[in-house]
Design an enzyme around this catalytic site. Structure first.
Site, short mmCIF file in Angstrom:
data_model
loop_
_atom_site.label_atom_id
_atom_site.label_comp_id
_atom_site.label_asym_id
_atom_site.label_seq_id
_atom_site.Cartn_x
_atom_site.Cartn_y
_atom_site.Cartn_z
N HIS A 293 20.87 8.36 -17.48
CA HIS A 293 21.67 9.13 -18.44
C HIS A 293 21.04 10.51 -18.56
CE1 HIS A 293 23.76 10.71 -21.83
NE2 HIS A 293 22.63 10.81 -22.49
N ASP B 101 28.86 8.76 -20.58
CA ASP B 101 29.14 9.48 -19.33
C ASP B 101 30.37 8.87 -18.64
OD1 ASP B 101 26.43 10.98 -19.32
OD2 ASP B 101 25.89 8.87 -19.48
P1 NAX Z 1 19.22 12.15 -35.18
O1 NAX Z 1 18.03 13.05 -35.03
O2 NAX Z 1 20.35 12.56 -36.06
O3 NAX Z 1 18.73 10.71 -35.69
C1 NAX Z 1 17.65 10.05 -35.13
C2 NAX Z 1 17.08 9.13 -36.21
O4 NAX Z 1 16.07 8.32 -35.59
C3 NAX Z 1 16.43 9.86 -37.37
O5 NAX Z 1 16.92 9.34 -38.59
C4 NAX Z 1 14.95 9.57 -37.18
O6 NAX Z 1 14.23 9.50 -38.42
C5 NAX Z 1 15.02 8.20 -36.51
N1 NAX Z 1 13.79 7.80 -35.82
C6 NAX Z 1 12.90 8.56 -35.14
N2 NAX Z 1 11.88 7.82 -34.72
C7 NAX Z 1 12.13 6.55 -35.10
C8 NAX Z 1 11.42 5.34 -34.96
N3 NAX Z 1 10.22 5.29 -34.35
N4 NAX Z 1 11.97 4.21 -35.48
C9 NAX Z 1 13.13 4.27 -36.13
N5 NAX Z 1 13.85 5.39 -36.31
C10 NAX Z 1 13.34 6.53 -35.80
O7 NAX Z 1 19.71 11.86 -33.69
P2 NAX Z 1 21.13 11.32 -33.19
O8 NAX Z 1 22.04 12.47 -32.99
O9 NAX Z 1 21.58 10.20 -34.03
O10 NAX Z 1 20.74 10.82 -31.73
C11 NAX Z 1 19.88 9.72 -31.55
C12 NAX Z 1 19.42 9.62 -30.11
O11 NAX Z 1 20.53 9.38 -29.23
C13 NAX Z 1 18.75 10.87 -29.57
O12 NAX Z 1 17.60 10.49 -28.82
C14 NAX Z 1 19.79 11.44 -28.63
O13 NAX Z 1 19.21 12.23 -27.62
C15 NAX Z 1 20.40 10.19 -28.08
N6 NAX Z 1 21.70 10.30 -27.40
C16 NAX Z 1 21.92 9.49 -26.34
C17 NAX Z 1 23.14 9.47 -25.66
C18 NAX Z 1 23.37 8.56 -24.49
O14 NAX Z 1 24.44 8.68 -23.90
N7 NAX Z 1 22.48 7.65 -24.11
C19 NAX Z 1 24.23 10.39 -26.05
C20 NAX Z 1 24.10 10.92 -27.45
C21 NAX Z 1 22.70 11.25 -27.90
O15 NAX Z 1 22.35 12.52 -27.41
#
Ligand code: NAX
Length: 324
Positions: free
Chosen positions: A187, A159
């Site tokens: 966020h 952000d």
């Molecule tokens: P993806 O869905 O591509 O990848 C997430 C990965 O996490 C998957 O491989 C899944 O198997 C794994 N996972 C789920 N539960 C788990 C657990 N208990 N232990 C270990 N791994 C686990 O998501 P991606 O686009 O990489 O985004 C990841 C996260 O970042 C999401 O929650 C998303 O909302 C968040 N974001 C946060 C942002 C921020 O500014 N704070 C911005 C970008 C993003 O939206």
């Protein structure tokens, strides 16, 4: 050469990590002379995909990448960690209520909090990226009672960087010259991108732009809704820019921000109308491996009202995550 830093990364098979891991292995956080060991955590069903990413890491022949651990066991992932990027979380599935999403993530971050508590180095630096990032960080910290609270942070840097670019473009100045941007709060679209202290070349940017209506009605909402705009355009959520922001956050925490202000979500000390302990975005300056909150800033009525909204949202998220 110096001993390798152990870096835990969760959600390793996901799209953010597909950008993040390569930047880490290249030395973008700890420096081009610091070897690292990546300790990658993902769910059992994602292990094959993680192995594929690790094949690509091998194929980069990164000189600093000493070893890679692949696991579905949080205890293994956090063992002796010097730093942790908590990217993995439970996304909202179709028909899932917000409360259920918060509870599902609380379960994940409870387990990881215990693993952090029992396995990581006491001076490990932790950034939570997985949403709801601030609340997940709060749960993590609550379940890691022997781990320093100050070392659990959440990411509002994306952000912050979005706000820098948007304001630079509006003012017609190079983004590299913009200083003293602030992201307050959660966020989420409720966060406040505060331009009141922002400068370029020592000149006030709010005075330069001189358009309070643009600030309130365009700038703040645009920063808040940028994530949604990217999903709309790309058909997938921001990934490379999110990885870049996580790198920036940890780089500055480890290497310092050269006196510059950056935004980090950190446990509140009760200042700025943010109740103590809440993990909320504030301006900090990083030096000597630590962050210091920028203190004594004046909060006008408009900002106070905005901060109250984002803080109330955080408090209700935490209550819901704890099942209260
Ligand atoms: P993806 O869905 O591509 O990848 C997430 C990965 O996490 C998957 O491989 C899944 O198997 C794994 N996972 C789920 N539960 C788990 C657990 N208990 N232990 C270990 N791994 C686990 O998501 P991606 O686009 O990489 O985004 C990841 C996260 O970042 C999401 O929650 C998303 O909302 C968040 N974001 C946060 C942002 C921020 O500014 N704070 C911005 C970008 C993003 O939206």
């Amino acid at each position: 050469s110096r001993p390798a830093k152990r870096v835990t990364v969760t959600g390793a098979a996901g799209q953010i990590c597909y950008a993040l891991l390569f930047r880490l292995a290249q030395g973008d956080v700890f420096g081009r002379d610091q070897p690292i060991i990546l300790q990658l955590l993902d769910l059992p069903q994602a292990q094959a995909a993680v192995r594929g990413v690790v094949m690509e890491l091998e194929d980069c022949a990164f000189p600093l990448l000493q070893d890679v651990v692949i696991t579905d066991d949080p205890a293994v992932a956090f063992r002796d960690a010097d730093a942790a990027f908590l990217v993995g979380s439970r996304p909202r599935s179709k028909g899932m209520e917000r409360a259920d999403l918060l509870l599902a993530n609380a379960e994940i971050f409870k387990v990881q909090g215990k693993a952090l508590n029992e396995n990581a180095k006491r001076d490990a630096k932790v950034i939570v990226v997985g949403n709801p990032a601030n609340t997940n960080a709060g749960i993590l910290s609550a379940f890691a009672p022997d781990f320093p609270k100050a070392n659990v942070t959440a990411m509002v840097r994306l952000d912050h960087n979005r706000a820098l670019s948007l304001l630079a473009a509006k003012a017609g100045v190079p983004v590299s010259t913009v200083e003293k941007m602030i992201i307050w709060g959660n966020h989420s679209p409720t966060m406040l991108a505060d331009w009141r202290y922002a400068t370029s070349g020592g000149q006030s940017l709010s005075a330069m732009v001189n358009d309070e209506a643009w600030y309130r009605e365009t700038f703040i909402p645009k920063v808040g809704q940028r994530g949604a705009a990217i999903i709309e355009a790309r058909g997938a959520s921001s990934a490379a820019s999110a990885a870049n922001a996580a790198i920036d956050h940890m780089h500055d925490w480890v290497q310092g921000s050269n006196g510059g202000w950056v935004s980090m979500a950190i446990p509140s000390d009760g200042s700025y109308g943010i109740p103590e302990g809440i993990i909320a975005g504030v301006p900090v300056i990083c030096a000597d491996g630590e962050y210091q909150r920028v203190t004594g800033l004046e909060i006008d009525a408009f900002s106070a009202e905005k901060i109250a909204v984002t803080v109330n949202e955080l408090q209700s998220e935490i209550s819901a995550a704890l099942g209260k």
